[in-house]
Structures are given as C-alpha cells and as structure tokens.
Scaffold this motif. Structure first.
Motif, mmCIF file in Angstrom:
data_model
loop_
_atom_site.group_PDB
_atom_site.id
_atom_site.type_symbol
_atom_site.label_atom_id
_atom_site.label_comp_id
_atom_site.label_asym_id
_atom_site.label_seq_id
_atom_site.Cartn_x
_atom_site.Cartn_y
_atom_site.Cartn_z
ATOM 1 N N LYS A 151 21.124 -1.901 31.568
ATOM 2 C CA LYS A 151 20.269 -1.457 32.890
ATOM 3 C C LYS A 151 20.554 -0.176 33.381
ATOM 4 O O LYS A 151 19.666 0.690 33.386
ATOM 5 C CB LYS A 151 20.458 -2.572 33.695
ATOM 6 C CG LYS A 151 19.472 -2.590 35.115
ATOM 7 C CD LYS A 151 19.758 -3.564 35.962
ATOM 8 C CE LYS A 151 18.743 -3.554 37.339
ATOM 9 N NZ LYS A 151 19.492 -2.139 38.085
ATOM 10 N N ILE A 152 21.727 -0.005 33.457
ATOM 11 C CA ILE A 152 22.430 1.347 33.968
ATOM 12 C C ILE A 152 21.989 2.231 33.018
ATOM 13 O O ILE A 152 21.482 3.655 33.688
ATOM 14 C CB ILE A 152 23.686 1.188 34.504
ATOM 15 C CG1 ILE A 152 24.075 0.195 35.611
ATOM 16 C CG2 ILE A 152 24.023 2.655 34.854
ATOM 17 C CD1 ILE A 152 25.505 -0.099 35.901
ATOM 18 N N ALA A 153 22.304 2.376 31.656
ATOM 19 C CA ALA A 153 21.753 3.116 30.901
ATOM 20 C C ALA A 153 20.410 3.750 30.844
ATOM 21 O O ALA A 153 19.933 5.072 30.679
ATOM 22 C CB ALA A 153 22.093 2.905 29.328
ATOM 23 N N HIS A 186 6.221 1.131 21.947
ATOM 24 C CA HIS A 186 5.022 0.451 22.876
ATOM 25 C C HIS A 186 5.017 1.455 23.884
ATOM 26 O O HIS A 186 5.439 1.238 25.053
ATOM 27 C CB HIS A 186 5.625 -0.807 23.150
ATOM 28 C CG HIS A 186 5.897 -1.868 21.878
ATOM 29 N ND1 HIS A 186 6.946 -1.888 21.083
ATOM 30 C CD2 HIS A 186 4.870 -2.698 21.342
ATOM 31 C CE1 HIS A 186 6.484 -2.834 20.226
ATOM 32 N NE2 HIS A 186 5.458 -3.220 20.381
ATOM 33 N N PRO A 187 4.098 2.527 23.853
ATOM 34 C CA PRO A 187 4.178 3.561 24.859
ATOM 35 C C PRO A 187 3.628 2.998 26.217
ATOM 36 O O PRO A 187 4.140 3.327 27.011
ATOM 37 C CB PRO A 187 3.233 4.505 24.300
ATOM 38 C CG PRO A 187 2.574 4.267 23.130
ATOM 39 C CD PRO A 187 3.688 3.067 22.787
ATOM 40 N N ASP A 188 2.768 1.999 26.326
ATOM 41 C CA ASP A 188 2.326 1.254 27.422
ATOM 42 C C ASP A 188 3.558 0.687 28.134
ATOM 43 O O ASP A 188 3.576 0.740 29.645
ATOM 44 C CB ASP A 188 1.156 0.380 26.991
ATOM 45 C CG ASP A 188 -0.235 1.121 26.874
ATOM 46 O OD1 ASP A 188 -0.149 2.396 26.972
ATOM 47 O OD2 ASP A 188 -0.936 0.350 26.258
ATOM 48 N N THR A 189 4.243 -0.150 27.322
ATOM 49 C CA THR A 189 5.469 -0.671 27.878
ATOM 50 C C THR A 189 6.421 0.233 28.516
ATOM 51 O O THR A 189 7.005 0.092 29.433
ATOM 52 C CB THR A 189 6.053 -1.749 26.856
ATOM 53 O OG1 THR A 189 5.261 -2.862 26.655
ATOM 54 C CG2 THR A 189 7.371 -2.364 27.541
ATOM 55 N N ALA A 229 7.869 3.393 35.286
ATOM 56 C CA ALA A 229 7.016 3.553 36.649
ATOM 57 C C ALA A 229 7.845 2.357 37.549
ATOM 58 O O ALA A 229 7.848 2.459 38.931
ATOM 59 C CB ALA A 229 5.679 3.311 36.673
ATOM 60 N N ASP A 230 8.060 1.170 37.013
ATOM 61 C CA ASP A 230 8.752 0.052 37.997
ATOM 62 C C ASP A 230 9.980 -0.330 37.312
ATOM 63 O O ASP A 230 10.321 -0.943 36.332
ATOM 64 C CB ASP A 230 7.667 -1.071 37.657
ATOM 65 C CG ASP A 230 8.091 -2.238 38.402
ATOM 66 O OD1 ASP A 230 9.025 -2.094 39.308
ATOM 67 O OD2 ASP A 230 7.623 -3.495 38.248
ATOM 68 N N ARG A 231 11.160 0.059 37.963
ATOM 69 C CA ARG A 231 12.706 -0.029 37.538
ATOM 70 C C ARG A 231 12.808 -1.744 37.661
ATOM 71 O O ARG A 231 13.719 -2.113 36.813
ATOM 72 C CB ARG A 231 13.421 0.709 38.126
ATOM 73 C CG ARG A 231 13.379 2.222 38.130
ATOM 74 C CD ARG A 231 13.553 2.760 36.621
ATOM 75 N NE ARG A 231 13.322 4.192 36.821
ATOM 76 C CZ ARG A 231 14.148 5.170 36.835
ATOM 77 N NH1 ARG A 231 15.338 4.812 37.228
ATOM 78 N NH2 ARG A 231 13.835 6.372 36.733
ATOM 79 N N ALA A 232 12.163 -2.500 38.400
ATOM 80 C CA ALA A 232 12.423 -3.706 38.549
ATOM 81 C C ALA A 232 11.784 -4.488 37.203
ATOM 82 O O ALA A 232 12.481 -5.649 37.085
ATOM 83 C CB ALA A 232 11.494 -4.273 39.832
ATOM 84 N N ALA A 233 11.273 -3.824 36.281
ATOM 85 C CA ALA A 233 10.791 -4.532 35.122
ATOM 86 C C ALA A 233 11.812 -4.167 34.033
ATOM 87 O O ALA A 233 11.797 -4.858 32.935
ATOM 88 C CB ALA A 233 9.635 -4.066 34.649
ATOM 89 N N LEU A 234 12.831 -3.391 34.337
ATOM 90 C CA LEU A 234 14.114 -3.265 33.303
ATOM 91 C C LEU A 234 14.614 -4.504 32.779
ATOM 92 O O LEU A 234 14.988 -4.629 31.577
ATOM 93 C CB LEU A 234 15.068 -2.240 33.858
ATOM 94 C CG LEU A 234 14.716 -0.829 33.443
ATOM 95 C CD1 LEU A 234 15.908 0.167 34.305
ATOM 96 C CD2 LEU A 234 14.895 -0.543 32.190
ATOM 97 N N PRO A 235 15.227 -5.605 33.670
ATOM 98 C CA PRO A 235 15.758 -6.639 33.205
ATOM 99 C C PRO A 235 14.921 -7.588 32.232
ATOM 100 O O PRO A 235 15.348 -7.949 31.208
ATOM 101 C CB PRO A 235 16.461 -7.398 34.512
ATOM 102 C CG PRO A 235 16.391 -6.202 35.651
ATOM 103 C CD PRO A 235 15.359 -5.158 35.300
ATOM 104 N N LYS A 236 13.621 -7.414 32.673
ATOM 105 C CA LYS A 236 12.708 -8.211 31.655
ATOM 106 C C LYS A 236 12.674 -7.528 30.178
ATOM 107 O O LYS A 236 12.596 -8.145 29.142
ATOM 108 C CB LYS A 236 11.348 -8.333 32.215
ATOM 109 C CG LYS A 236 11.296 -9.022 33.648
ATOM 110 C CD LYS A 236 9.846 -9.253 33.938
ATOM 111 C CE LYS A 236 9.126 -7.991 34.254
ATOM 112 N NZ LYS A 236 7.686 -8.260 35.098
ATOM 113 N N MET A 237 12.545 -6.045 30.270
ATOM 114 C CA MET A 237 12.639 -5.545 29.100
ATOM 115 C C MET A 237 13.810 -5.657 28.213
ATOM 116 O O MET A 237 13.734 -5.930 27.043
ATOM 117 C CB MET A 237 12.349 -3.933 29.204
ATOM 118 C CG MET A 237 12.257 -3.138 28.173
ATOM 119 S SD MET A 237 13.778 -2.752 27.122
ATOM 120 C CE MET A 237 14.407 -1.413 28.431
ATOM 121 N N ILE A 238 15.014 -5.687 29.000
ATOM 122 C CA ILE A 238 16.232 -5.916 28.207
ATOM 123 C C ILE A 238 16.262 -7.256 27.618
ATOM 124 O O ILE A 238 16.839 -7.358 26.409
ATOM 125 C CB ILE A 238 17.358 -5.620 29.236
ATOM 126 C CG1 ILE A 238 17.464 -4.196 29.615
ATOM 127 C CG2 ILE A 238 18.925 -5.925 28.471
ATOM 128 C CD1 ILE A 238 18.366 -3.652 30.785
#
Length: 418
Positions: free
Chosen positions: A363-365, A261-264, A270-279
């Motif tokens: 998240k850190i990884a 999913h390249p867009d995701t 671009a927005d590290r704040a989105a990392l928890p949602k992605m995880i």
C-alpha cells in the motif's frame, strides 16, 4: 509418461502454468507428478481443506541431505537445521507461533509505516533522475529487502545477499529432486546465512536493540523456554523468504496488472482508498507464493482421487485462487470483486504470519510511486515481459518502465535540495 506429465516436466513450465492448472481443476484435480510420485492439488476446496488438516497433510518434510557425507560435513561446521514455523505441525508449531506472534503484532507493523514510506521515497531518489528503470531490480526487490534489513537491525547494504539467500531457500523448499551439486551449493550459502546471523544473535543477547532479532532473543510466553540459536536462525530463514521474495513479487506483479488494465490504473491513482482492494485482487490473481508443500501421514482421498501415505502433496495456491467455482470469471483482474476467500497467504495454522507487513509495504509503495511518478508505462513491448520459470513462485524476469517525475514532486526537492 502421459502428455500432461510431459507438459509439467517441460523446461519453462513455471513461466506460464495458468492453462495447465485450469485443465487440472477440470479433469485431474489430484495429479500425480512424474519423477517423485507426489500429488498436485489444484481445486480451491481441496487446497483449503488440506491446509486446515495438519494431522493428515503434515508440514514436516524429509531432512535435506541426510546421509550425504559432504552435506553433513558442511552442517557440522555451522548450525543444524531445525524445524520451527514453516516445517512443523501443532502442538510444536503452536509454541513457535506464540513466541513469534508479537514481532508481527498490528501495533508493531503500524509503527513501521513511517520507515517504509521513507525507504520507498529514498529508492525513488536513488533513480537519480532516470526516467527508465527495471521496476523489479530497482524498486520491487529493493523495498522489502531494506524494510527487512531495518527490521532485523542489519545494514541495508546486505540487500543483495538477502536476495540470494532467499532465492536459494525457496529453491530448496520447492524442488524435491534437486541435483546433489545444487543441494550442496545451497547448503553452503545457508551456512553463510547462519554464521552471519548467529553473530548478530549473540550481540543482541549482550546489547538488545529495538529490532526483530532482539525480540526473538528475548521472547517468552508463560513458562516456555527461550528460543535457542538454531531455532532463531530457522525463524529468520522464514522471515527472509516471506519478507523478501513474496513481497517483491507482489509489487512487480501488481504493477504489471495495472499497466495491463489502464482503466483500473487510473481509478486507483484517482482514489487511493481503492488501493487495498487492488492489492487483495493482485494477491489473488498473481499468487506470489504459488505452491505450498505437505507430506501425507495417512492415506487420503480428495475429489474422489486416492492418495497414499508418505507421499508429498503440493497445494497449488495459484490454482485455487483461479478456481471458477470460487471466483466468478477468475482470469479477469477485477478490484471490485469479493476477494475475502483468497489463499495467497495460505490458510489454517500456517497462514502467513507476515501478512500485515506485506500488505502495508504494498500500500505504501504504491502511494509513494503515485505521488512521485506520472505517465508510468512499459518501456518495451508487452510480449517481452516474462515470468522466470521458477518452480512454485511468481517472479518476473524484469519489468522495464518509463515515466516522468510529478510536477508537484516536493518530496524530491525536500530530500535533495534545489
């Protein structure tokens, strides 16, 4: 054997079970497995309800190898296998959970952040300038093993042994009809695990350190007696699986999802704040631990289907997390959906005790990977990326990636010099 039972019994079933589970949710939500007479629960509501009812769906299970002279001889030469966290019910489970909770308290996990980041950076350093790696072998498997080694106070060089022990423990847990030869082999490797950590436990009694083994040795709650050696060994066994396999499989599964999913991928970079949602969405979508086992202690009914006492029940977390009645368009990877109800870490009294650590590692990884690497891509055809057919576990056979190092990769320069 009906066609669905034949499908389940086919070699390689666990390499791609998604459509099978979809069919079960629709047509046969309580599926009786061929061979062992156990039941497979596939619907979200049933899996969640069963997880919350240990009085009916017990975590206790038959003792492996009981009555086998050779198995019992191996055990007699090591330590007995006792039931603590994963294979127990309240109130006995409650005692162990209280004694272990402090090892995973939020402040303890938060204190590991700097160490996890250092480990992640050191692994990228160990790529040695290569621009193609097997992400599973060279990063995802290594990071949680190193974190676990540091946390337990043992050398990181034991990573390969940890992985082998962990894989064997998972197999004994999720393979009811294991062959006798394989059963004996896994008991021998578990004896090696027991002897290795028994020596460490005794050392920590004499010379406590700032590590998890010392916490377990010194753990006390009110008037509870301290944990004995077999109990600590069984708790460490649970730590080893949760702290190695499941986290490694989350990392590799999440990376593959981002590549698909390249867009995701671009959004999260671009927005590290989105990392928890992605995880969280990766946890739902991948479900690293796909199944958890229970034993029925009474006759029961789920989704209108009767189940008999003393049978095993497999609660399929992976199927529950793709249930159309719980998650709209469940086969779509969408980091903006509400994932708050996912069951990747289980539910009820057995909710994964190490969930905070697993989330922190993931998240850190990805923060470190995004800082250090650019233009991450698959190094080969997508259709060559496959899951291992491991019962009840999501695990990729490999994930070859190519990339280039970030032009602003000051971490490598600072660590290795010019």
């Amino acid at each position: 054997m009906n066609p669905r039972q034949e499908q389940f019994s086919a070699p390689g079933f666990w390499a791609d079970p998604v459509d099978f589970f979809s069919d079960l949710r629709r047509d046969e939500p309580v599926f009786e497995l061929p061979g062992d007479g156990s039941y497979m629960l596939s619907r979200y509501d049933d899996v969640k309800a069963a997880s919350a009812r240990p009085a009916v769906f017990s975590s206790r299970r038959p003792r492996l190898g009981e009555g086998d002279p050779e198995y019992e001889a191996i055990e007699a030469d090591s330590y007995p296998v006792v039931a603590t966290l994963p294979q127990n019910d309240p109130p006995v489970h409650t005692r162990f959970r209280k004694l272990v909770n402090r090892a995973f308290a939020p402040n303890v996990v938060a204190a590991l952040d700097a160490s996890i980041r250092e480990i992640a950076n050191s692994i990228v350093d160990d790529f040695g300038g290569r621009t193609t790696v097997d992400f599973c072998r060279d990063f995802a498997d290594v990071l949680p093993s190193y974190v676990m080694a540091d946390w337990l106070g043992v050398p990181r060089s034991e990573q390969v042994r940890f992985k082998a022990w962990s894989d064997d423990i998972v197999e004994t847990t999720l393979t009811p009809n294991m062959s006798r030869e394989r059963m004996l082999e896994t008991r021998r490797t578990y004896a090696d695990f027991q002897k290795y950590f028994a020596d460490i436990i005794e050392d920590r009694r004499v010379s406590p350190r700032a590590d998890a083994v010392s916490l377990l040795v010194g753990s006390r709650v009110d008037d509870e007696r301290p944990l004995d050696v077999p109990e600590i060994l069984d708790i460490l066994r649970a730590f080893l699986v949760a702290g190695n396999d499941t986290t490694a499989n989350l990392l590799s599964g999440a990376m593959l999802l981002l590549l698909d999913h390249p867009d995701t991928f671009a959004e999260v970079r671009a927005d590290r704040a989105a990392l928890p949602k992605m995880i969280e969405e990766a946890l739902r979508y991948v479900s690293p631990a796909q199944v958890t086992m229970r034993t029925l202690v009474a006759d029961e009914e789920m989704s209108g289907c009767p189940m008999r006492k003393d049978r095993r029940a497999r609660l399929v977390l992976a199927s529950a997390n793709r249930d159309e009645k719980q998650f709209a368009d469940p086969h779509t990877f969408d980091i903006h959906r509400d994932t708050s109800g996912h069951l990747a870490f289980g539910h009820g009294v057995h909710y994964c005790i190490g969930h905070l650590l697993a989330r922190a590692e993931a998240k850190i990884a990805f923060e470190v990977l995004f800082d250090r690497l650019e233009d991450i891509r698959l190094a080969g055809p997508r259709d060559e990326v496959r899951r291992k057919p491991m019962p009840g576990v999501f695990q990729l056979a490999g994930l070859d990636l190519t990339f280039r190092y970030s032009t602003g990769d000051t971490a490598r320069a600072d660590r290795l010099g010019p």
